[in-house]
Structure formats: structure tokens, C-alpha cells
Design a protein around this motif. Structure first.
Motif, short mmCIF file in Angstrom:
data_model
loop_
_atom_site.label_atom_id
_atom_site.label_comp_id
_atom_site.label_asym_id
_atom_site.label_seq_id
_atom_site.Cartn_x
_atom_site.Cartn_y
_atom_site.Cartn_z
N MET A 1 -1.65 -9.75 16.26
CA MET A 1 -2.22 -9.69 14.93
C MET A 1 -2.13 -8.25 14.42
O MET A 1 -2.40 -7.31 15.14
N SER A 2 -1.77 -8.09 13.16
CA SER A 2 -1.62 -6.76 12.57
C SER A 2 -2.97 -6.15 12.23
O SER A 2 -3.93 -6.85 11.93
N GLU A 3 -3.01 -4.85 12.26
CA GLU A 3 -4.24 -4.13 11.94
C GLU A 3 -4.23 -3.74 10.46
O GLU A 3 -3.22 -3.27 9.94
N VAL A 4 -5.37 -3.92 9.82
CA VAL A 4 -5.49 -3.56 8.42
C VAL A 4 -5.65 -2.05 8.31
O VAL A 4 -6.48 -1.45 8.99
N LYS A 5 -4.86 -1.43 7.44
CA LYS A 5 -4.90 0.02 7.25
C LYS A 5 -5.45 0.33 5.86
O LYS A 5 -5.56 -0.54 5.00
N ILE A 6 -5.79 1.59 5.66
CA ILE A 6 -6.28 2.05 4.36
C ILE A 6 -5.21 2.93 3.74
O ILE A 6 -4.71 3.86 4.37
N PHE A 7 -4.88 2.64 2.48
CA PHE A 7 -3.86 3.39 1.76
C PHE A 7 -4.45 4.03 0.51
O PHE A 7 -5.31 3.44 -0.15
N ARG A 8 -3.98 5.24 0.20
CA ARG A 8 -4.31 5.89 -1.07
C ARG A 8 -3.06 5.78 -1.95
O ARG A 8 -1.99 6.27 -1.60
N VAL A 9 -3.20 5.11 -3.08
CA VAL A 9 -2.11 4.94 -4.03
C VAL A 9 -2.44 5.80 -5.24
O VAL A 9 -3.49 5.62 -5.87
N SER A 10 -1.57 6.74 -5.56
CA SER A 10 -1.82 7.61 -6.71
C SER A 10 -0.64 7.55 -7.66
O SER A 10 0.49 7.28 -7.27
N GLY A 11 -0.94 7.80 -8.92
CA GLY A 11 0.10 7.76 -9.94
C GLY A 11 -0.49 7.98 -11.32
O GLY A 11 -1.52 8.63 -11.48
N ARG A 12 0.22 7.42 -12.32
CA ARG A 12 -0.20 7.56 -13.71
C ARG A 12 -0.18 6.20 -14.38
O ARG A 12 0.63 5.35 -14.03
N VAL A 28 -6.31 5.34 -6.09
CA VAL A 28 -7.05 4.15 -5.70
C VAL A 28 -6.91 3.97 -4.19
O VAL A 28 -5.82 4.14 -3.64
N TYR A 29 -8.00 3.63 -3.53
CA TYR A 29 -7.98 3.33 -2.10
C TYR A 29 -8.00 1.82 -1.94
O TYR A 29 -8.84 1.14 -2.53
N VAL A 30 -7.04 1.30 -1.16
CA VAL A 30 -6.99 -0.14 -0.91
C VAL A 30 -6.73 -0.40 0.57
O VAL A 30 -6.15 0.43 1.26
N ARG A 31 -7.18 -1.57 1.03
CA ARG A 31 -6.92 -1.99 2.41
C ARG A 31 -5.77 -2.99 2.37
O ARG A 31 -5.78 -3.93 1.58
N ALA A 32 -4.78 -2.77 3.23
CA ALA A 32 -3.63 -3.66 3.28
C ALA A 32 -2.94 -3.53 4.63
O ALA A 32 -3.20 -2.59 5.39
N LEU A 33 -2.03 -4.46 4.91
CA LEU A 33 -1.27 -4.41 6.15
C LEU A 33 -0.06 -3.48 6.04
O LEU A 33 0.29 -2.81 6.99
#
Length: 87
Positions: A1-12, A28-33
């Protein structure tokens, strides 16, 4: 099973594109695989929250971050859950 990671997505994003267009920065901080899943989540959330189309959102960076760097309390609480409880 994959582990859920936290990503920071930045832009305009382009706000009020019809009368007085203004490009505004976001992070924006989101949780995703995977980074691709995080990107889709950001497009969906910003699109629904600000009534934006995908062409009005420009992504500059998608990066995985450790829990200590996250500023969004909702994401922190979700990451600290040990298990989901079904009612």
C-alpha cells in the motif's frame, strides 16, 4: 500500500479575468500519493473555490514537504490520524 505524502503546490492564479485582471500568487498544501494527484487536487479546489478554469491557474512548483513545514492545520490533523473510524 502506498504512503500518503504532503505536497506544497505554488503558482499564480488569474482573478477577475474579465474587468481588471490580476495574477495573484498562492501556495496550497495537499495530501496525495503522487505529485500528479496533488496537481489535480489543486486545480479542482481552486477552480471550485474561485470559479477559475485550468488555463487561469499557472503552477510553478510541486514539491514534497515534511510535516514540520506544513502551515495548514487541517492537513496537519489529517496527517496525524492513526486510523479512520467508520460510523
Amino acid at each position: 500500500m502506498s504512503e500518503v505524502k504532503i505536497f506544497r503546490v505554488s503558482g499564480r492564479m488569474l482573478l477577475s479575468h474579465d474587468r481588471f485582471p490580476e495574477w495573484r500568487k498562492f501556495a496550497v498544501y495537499v495530501r496525495a500519493l503522487k505529485p500528479e494527484h496533488a496537481l489535480e487536487r489543486v486545480y479542482s479546489e481552486l477552480g471550485s473555490r474561485h470559479k477559475l478554469r485550468r488555463r487561469h491557474i499557472k503552477i510553478d512548483r510541486v514539491e514534497e514537504v515534511p510535516l514540520e513545514e506544513v502551515e495548514d492545520l487541517t492537513v496537519i490533523k489529517l496527517a496525524q490520524l492513526e486510523r479512520w473510524v467508520k460510523a
